[in-house]
Design a protein around this motif. Sequence first.
Motif, short mmCIF file in Angstrom:
data_model
loop_
_atom_site.label_atom_id
_atom_site.label_comp_id
_atom_site.label_asym_id
_atom_site.label_seq_id
_atom_site.Cartn_x
_atom_site.Cartn_y
_atom_site.Cartn_z
N MET A 132 -35.97 2.10 4.14
CA MET A 132 -35.65 3.52 4.00
C MET A 132 -35.62 4.22 5.36
N SER A 133 -36.44 3.72 6.31
CA SER A 133 -36.37 4.27 7.67
C SER A 133 -35.05 3.86 8.33
N GLU A 134 -34.58 2.65 8.03
CA GLU A 134 -33.28 2.21 8.58
C GLU A 134 -32.17 3.12 8.06
N GLY A 175 -38.88 5.90 19.25
CA GLY A 175 -37.97 4.75 19.27
C GLY A 175 -38.40 3.66 18.32
N GLY A 176 -38.97 4.04 17.17
CA GLY A 176 -39.34 3.05 16.15
C GLY A 176 -38.14 2.72 15.28
N THR A 177 -38.37 2.47 13.99
CA THR A 177 -37.28 2.05 13.12
C THR A 177 -36.21 3.14 12.98
N VAL A 178 -36.64 4.37 12.70
CA VAL A 178 -35.67 5.47 12.55
C VAL A 178 -34.92 5.68 13.87
N GLY A 179 -35.67 5.78 14.97
CA GLY A 179 -35.07 6.08 16.26
C GLY A 179 -34.10 5.00 16.72
N LEU A 196 -36.84 8.72 23.62
CA LEU A 196 -38.16 8.94 24.21
C LEU A 196 -39.23 8.30 23.34
N ASP A 197 -40.15 7.61 23.98
CA ASP A 197 -41.27 7.03 23.24
C ASP A 197 -42.46 6.95 24.18
N ILE A 198 -43.65 6.78 23.62
CA ILE A 198 -44.84 6.63 24.47
C ILE A 198 -45.29 5.18 24.53
N TYR A 218 -39.88 7.76 29.15
CA TYR A 218 -41.25 7.91 28.63
C TYR A 218 -41.42 9.34 28.12
N SER A 219 -42.01 9.48 26.95
CA SER A 219 -42.08 10.79 26.30
C SER A 219 -43.23 11.65 26.83
N THR A 220 -42.88 12.76 27.46
CA THR A 220 -43.87 13.76 27.85
C THR A 220 -43.27 15.12 27.49
N ASP A 265 -34.72 16.59 11.80
CA ASP A 265 -36.12 16.16 11.91
C ASP A 265 -36.44 15.20 10.76
N VAL A 266 -36.20 13.92 11.03
CA VAL A 266 -36.42 12.91 9.98
C VAL A 266 -37.90 12.82 9.64
N ALA A 267 -38.74 13.12 10.61
CA ALA A 267 -40.19 13.01 10.42
C ALA A 267 -40.76 14.15 9.58
N VAL A 268 -39.89 14.94 8.96
CA VAL A 268 -40.33 16.08 8.16
C VAL A 268 -41.34 15.67 7.08
N ASP A 269 -41.21 14.44 6.57
CA ASP A 269 -42.12 14.03 5.48
C ASP A 269 -43.56 13.90 5.96
N GLN A 270 -43.77 13.83 7.27
CA GLN A 270 -45.13 13.79 7.81
C GLN A 270 -45.45 15.09 8.53
N GLY A 271 -44.68 16.13 8.27
CA GLY A 271 -44.94 17.43 8.89
C GLY A 271 -43.90 17.83 9.92
N CYS A 296 -33.61 19.18 7.57
CA CYS A 296 -34.97 18.63 7.38
C CYS A 296 -35.14 18.11 5.95
N VAL A 297 -34.23 17.27 5.50
CA VAL A 297 -34.31 16.76 4.13
C VAL A 297 -35.37 15.66 4.07
N ALA A 298 -36.29 15.79 3.12
CA ALA A 298 -37.43 14.88 3.08
C ALA A 298 -37.10 13.54 2.42
N ASN A 299 -36.04 13.49 1.60
CA ASN A 299 -35.66 12.20 1.00
C ASN A 299 -34.20 11.88 1.30
N MET A 300 -33.93 11.70 2.59
CA MET A 300 -32.55 11.46 3.03
C MET A 300 -31.89 10.28 2.30
N PRO A 301 -32.59 9.13 2.13
CA PRO A 301 -31.90 7.97 1.54
C PRO A 301 -31.36 8.20 0.13
N1 LIG Z 1 -36.79 12.19 5.86
C1 LIG Z 1 -36.65 11.00 5.30
O1 LIG Z 1 -35.92 10.84 4.32
C2 LIG Z 1 -37.35 9.82 5.90
C3 LIG Z 1 -36.98 8.51 5.53
C4 LIG Z 1 -37.62 7.42 6.16
C5 LIG Z 1 -38.62 7.66 7.13
N2 LIG Z 1 -38.96 8.96 7.42
C6 LIG Z 1 -40.00 9.29 8.44
O2 LIG Z 1 -39.50 9.09 9.76
C7 LIG Z 1 -40.59 8.97 10.65
C8 LIG Z 1 -40.40 7.80 11.60
O3 LIG Z 1 -40.50 6.59 10.85
P1 LIG Z 1 -40.34 5.15 11.54
O4 LIG Z 1 -40.26 4.16 10.42
O5 LIG Z 1 -39.26 5.15 12.56
O6 LIG Z 1 -41.76 5.01 12.28
P2 LIG Z 1 -42.11 3.94 13.42
O7 LIG Z 1 -43.58 3.78 13.40
O8 LIG Z 1 -41.24 2.74 13.33
O9 LIG Z 1 -41.69 4.71 14.78
C9 LIG Z 1 -42.38 5.83 15.28
C10 LIG Z 1 -42.30 5.83 16.79
O10 LIG Z 1 -42.81 7.08 17.28
C11 LIG Z 1 -43.37 6.78 18.55
N3 LIG Z 1 -44.18 7.91 19.02
C12 LIG Z 1 -45.47 8.23 18.72
N4 LIG Z 1 -45.82 9.34 19.41
C13 LIG Z 1 -44.75 9.71 20.16
C14 LIG Z 1 -44.50 10.77 21.08
N5 LIG Z 1 -45.44 11.68 21.39
N6 LIG Z 1 -43.27 10.86 21.64
C15 LIG Z 1 -42.32 9.96 21.34
N7 LIG Z 1 -42.50 8.93 20.49
C16 LIG Z 1 -43.71 8.81 19.93
C17 LIG Z 1 -44.15 5.50 18.28
O11 LIG Z 1 -44.51 4.85 19.49
C18 LIG Z 1 -43.13 4.70 17.44
O12 LIG Z 1 -42.30 3.87 18.25
C19 LIG Z 1 -41.84 8.85 9.74
O13 LIG Z 1 -42.47 10.10 9.65
C20 LIG Z 1 -41.25 8.45 8.41
O14 LIG Z 1 -42.09 8.81 7.33
C21 LIG Z 1 -38.36 10.02 6.82
#
Ligand SMILES: NC(=O)c1ccc[n+]([C@@H]2O[C@H](COP(=O)([O-])OP(=O)(O)OC[C@H]3O[C@@H](n4cnc5c(N)ncnc54)[C@H](O)[C@@H]3O)[C@@H](O)[C@H]2O)c1
Length: 373
Positions: A132-134, A175-179, A196-198, A218-220, A265-271, A296-301
């Motif tokens: 779902m992140s993909e 830069g995790g799965t979504v990024g 950007l990632d840390i 690097y994320s700052t 803002d895909v990360a909306v589901d975590q705030g 900021c849709v919380a269930n994009m998939p």
């Molecule tokens: N809206 C939707 O429909 C939907 C669907 C799927 C996932 N999500 C959400 O997307 C978000 C990302 O998921 P993911 O699977 O990619 O997570 P992930 O753990 O694979 O990636 C998160 C990345 O964020 C990085 N990170 C942490 N702090 C950071 C900072 N200060 N600056 C930059 N990078 C930083 C981490 O190092 C990691 O690489 C989650 O909140 C997930 O729940 C939302």
Amino acid sequence: MIIGVPQEIKTHEYRVALTPWGARALTRAGHKVLVQAGAGAGSGMPDEDYAAGGAAIVTGAEELWQRAEMILKVKEPQPVEVQRARPGQVLFTYFHFAADRELTLGLRDSGAHCFAYETLEVDGHLPLLTPMSEVAGRMAVQEGARFLERPFGGSGVLLSGLPGVEPGQVLILGGGTVGTNAAWIAAGMGARVTILDIDLERLRHLEEVMPDNVTTVYSTEEAIEERLDRTDLLIGAVLIPGARTPRLVRREHLSRMRPGSVIVDVAVDQGGCVETCRPTTHEEPTFVVDGVVHYCVANMPGAVARTSTFGLTNATLPWILRLAALGPKRAVEGDPALRTAANILGGHITHPAVAAAFDLPAEAPEEAAAALA
Ligand SMILES: NC(=O)c1ccc[n+]([C@@H]2O[C@H](COP(=O)([O-])OP(=O)(O)OC[C@H]3O[C@@H](n4cnc5c(N)ncnc54)[C@H](O)[C@@H]3O)[C@@H](O)[C@H]2O)c1
């Protein structure tokens, strides 16, 4: 085991928990599969295809919940479904219990056994969250490009640019799965992409595998701030497991962005990682703050239900087969990954994070399983 697949009833949820191919695999393994009539319609999967895979089509949700020993779903059970859950029945779906006290208490008191996709862990990874992140990462760019179009309130930038016209700039936080998935799509479109990632290891890996139009930084706070005036599309993809997403972009930063720029803002589901983000739905996906379009849709998939349903079943099917073969007791006692998925067993909360979220007692899954018949 008798396995039931109801139609999803949450608003604008078009996914279904099993493909016809999945139904075939389960019937071949000796299980009986019941599919509610029309359950796959939103994903373009007609009843006939399930029937051809050996499933029985059941007309009403009530009957399906009554007959099935295991229920497969996508979204968390809705209140009417919580009422249908019964003692000893296995539920396998996304629950996100920690976000919903009523759901947690309702299902604890139902006596059902709740196995959550989102906590199933293998070698530190959450394989049932990944697909779902993909999807969301790939979709973030598609939606961002759409809302950059002028008729949708955007600045009128074409991400690819043109011969003689510079491409758009995409800034990806996390830069995790979504990024990573967002970066692939944006880069493929020809945009200039910065991730950007840390996590330096992560940045090293991305640097190696990404094409030339992707830069890693690097994320700052400063690194984000100084790029905002050139950013056409900002994608929030940060996750700190178990914590609220840090607010990396604050309201005062928005004035640095050109009017009509877009934040997804895909990360909306975590705030969310943008201060001005609040959850929206597919019905009304965007709003504007200080001239910047927020998606900021919380269930994009859910919007790309067909692809998501295939992706979900690809990931869940091996675990469904295992859970159905073992049953809840032996699954918890003998399978470490399924044990991590057990959130509630026969009236006991068995996941520490769920219990902690509501200050309730947690029981070890093995102990709760030992008490099961
Ligand atoms: N809206 C939707 O429909 C939907 C669907 C799927 C996932 N999500 C959400 O997307 C978000 C990302 O998921 P993911 O699977 O990619 O997570 P992930 O753990 O694979 O990636 C998160 C990345 O964020 C990085 N990170 C942490 N702090 C950071 C900072 N200060 N600056 C930059 N990078 C930083 C981490 O190092 C990691 O690489 C989650 O909140 C997930 O729940 C939302």
